[in-house]
Motif scaffolding. Sequence first.
Motif, PDB file in Angstrom:
ATOM      1  N   GLY A 266       0.808  -1.213   0.000  1.00  0.00           N
ATOM      2  CA  GLY A 266       0.000   0.000   0.000  1.00  0.00           C
ATOM      3  C   GLY A 266       0.837   1.256   0.000  1.00  0.00           C
ATOM      4  O   GLY A 266       1.881   1.320   0.660  1.00  0.00           O
ATOM      5  N   GLY A 269      -2.793   5.783  -0.276  1.00  0.00           N
ATOM      6  CA  GLY A 269      -4.203   5.443  -0.404  1.00  0.00           C
ATOM      7  C   GLY A 269      -4.496   4.246  -1.286  1.00  0.00           C
ATOM      8  O   GLY A 269      -5.610   3.712  -1.255  1.00  0.00           O
ATOM      9  N   PHE A 270      -3.537   3.815  -2.096  1.00  0.00           N
ATOM     10  CA  PHE A 270      -3.719   2.652  -2.964  1.00  0.00           C
ATOM     11  C   PHE A 270      -3.174   1.392  -2.282  1.00  0.00           C
ATOM     12  O   PHE A 270      -2.111   1.430  -1.647  1.00  0.00           O
ATOM     13  CB  PHE A 270      -2.991   2.840  -4.298  1.00  0.00           C
ATOM     14  N   THR A 271      -3.905   0.295  -2.420  1.00  0.00           N
ATOM     15  CA  THR A 271      -3.457  -0.999  -1.900  1.00  0.00           C
ATOM     16  C   THR A 271      -3.730  -2.070  -2.953  1.00  0.00           C
ATOM     17  O   THR A 271      -4.830  -2.145  -3.509  1.00  0.00           O
ATOM     18  CB  THR A 271      -4.192  -1.389  -0.613  1.00  0.00           C
ATOM     19  N   ALA A 299      -7.409  -4.677  -5.939  1.00  0.00           N
ATOM     20  CA  ALA A 299      -6.840  -3.346  -5.737  1.00  0.00           C
ATOM     21  C   ALA A 299      -7.890  -2.464  -5.078  1.00  0.00           C
ATOM     22  O   ALA A 299      -9.090  -2.611  -5.333  1.00  0.00           O
ATOM     23  CB  ALA A 299      -6.397  -2.740  -7.057  1.00  0.00           C
ATOM     24  N   GLN A 300      -7.423  -1.546  -4.238  1.00  0.00           N
ATOM     25  CA  GLN A 300      -8.336  -0.658  -3.513  1.00  0.00           C
ATOM     26  C   GLN A 300      -7.741   0.740  -3.425  1.00  0.00           C
ATOM     27  O   GLN A 300      -6.521   0.908  -3.315  1.00  0.00           O
ATOM     28  CB  GLN A 300      -8.583  -1.192  -2.105  1.00  0.00           C
ATOM     29  N   TYR A 301      -8.637   1.742  -3.481  1.00  0.00           N
ATOM     30  CA  TYR A 301      -8.214   3.114  -3.222  1.00  0.00           C
ATOM     31  C   TYR A 301      -9.085   3.678  -2.110  1.00  0.00           C
ATOM     32  O   TYR A 301     -10.320   3.586  -2.155  1.00  0.00           O
ATOM     33  CB  TYR A 301      -8.343   3.995  -4.462  1.00  0.00           C
ATOM     34  N   THR A 303      -9.652   7.140   0.538  1.00  0.00           N
ATOM     35  CA  THR A 303      -9.343   8.519   0.881  1.00  0.00           C
ATOM     36  C   THR A 303     -10.387   9.017   1.863  1.00  0.00           C
ATOM     37  O   THR A 303     -11.596   8.927   1.610  1.00  0.00           O
ATOM     38  CB  THR A 303      -9.309   9.430  -0.365  1.00  0.00           C
ATOM     39  N   ALA A 307     -13.840   4.414   0.330  1.00  0.00           N
ATOM     40  CA  ALA A 307     -12.951   3.396  -0.225  1.00  0.00           C
ATOM     41  C   ALA A 307     -13.699   2.664  -1.330  1.00  0.00           C
ATOM     42  O   ALA A 307     -14.912   2.432  -1.251  1.00  0.00           O
ATOM     43  CB  ALA A 307     -12.501   2.405   0.841  1.00  0.00           C
ATOM     44  N   SER A 309     -13.012  -0.728  -4.310  1.00  0.00           N
ATOM     45  CA  SER A 309     -12.096  -1.817  -4.643  1.00  0.00           C
ATOM     46  C   SER A 309     -12.649  -2.658  -5.781  1.00  0.00           C
ATOM     47  O   SER A 309     -13.854  -2.673  -6.048  1.00  0.00           O
ATOM     48  CB  SER A 309     -11.856  -2.709  -3.425  1.00  0.00           C
TER      49      SER A 309
END
Length: 381
Positions: A266, A269-271, A299-301, A303, A307, A309
Amino acid sequence: MKKILIGTSALVAAGMIAAPGAMAAEKIKLGLGGFMSQYAGYTNQEGSYEKATSTSYAGFDVKGNTEIYAQGSTKLDNGMTVGAQVQIEGEKQNNGSTVDWSFLYLTSPTFGTLQLGEVGDTASQMLHNAPNAGNASQWAALNSVKEWVVGPAAVNQLHWTFDVEDSAAINYITPSFSGFKAGVTFVPDTAETTALTATGTTATGGTPNYATGGQTSKWGASAAYDATFDGVKIGADIARWSYDNNTTSTSYNASYKDTRFGLNVGVAGFTVGGSYLKHDIKNAATLGGTHGKVYEVGAQYATGPYAVSLSYWKSSVEGTVAATTAANDTVKIWNLGGKYAMGPGVDVKGSIARVDYNDETNTLANNNKGWTAHAGISLSF
């Protein structure tokens, strides 16, 4: 070696409990905790599956999953914390009013953690799976996207962890050393019965070793790493399981070897991440319906309180038909998930997902696919 390890762990734990100054500051008092998730949404099943099974499924439905935890702990004067937790299922549709986990634990920064009772193995407590902002596609619980689209009984499938969840076990997890920690789980051979009745005969209800269905004790080892470097978060785990099961009354002829690993990365904010599990059966006389693999990527964002994904999950299992005449059973899931944190312990979650159940045969009653769109509120307390 196994007996030595178990005996040594027990002696260490007993020694720390009985050490001078081990008197608790106060008696343990249990408090309540847990979670509740309730979702409402629409699902479309495959028309040919409904026709073949002579069943029509409602499009709109409400599904939920609730667990109540009774838990508490106290810190002894020697620094050791002793506690207990009992988890109770709270949904009738999910075996409500039954106990899930029930265990006690001892933990300290220098000793690590020892758990005794019905509890998940150490691998399940160190998992790194594909990120998912909605309800997790890999779960077996009723609030999973997989449970909205009906899965035919003929389709075998694997999950992201081993088949020792909720077993009576001994777990030990080391302290964290620069982000590294390791764990070991021992599950006794609960199928073996040696107790005697008042008349001196063997008690019923168990399957002795070296009898059809008997199995050896299960052993598992796991390790995990979690750290942050210049704003980059890295999490990883790896685990291995081993046990035997016999299908004849003379010897063990099925050896189970399971391996899994997971990885998350991560930044800003991105994972991104995923996991993989392989389930092997050696020397089995017949196909067991569980020899296979499962993997997931996502993938997930995130903020602020938001969130979103996207994840993909696939299970591929050797079924009960000879491999020379048919393909594997497969389950495939695409899941677009979203989450909004309304406040501490209160999340609004939703998913739009596609689920495909494919049997190794072409029988319409054994194959189904569909999509689902649903949303709800998830509480933790």
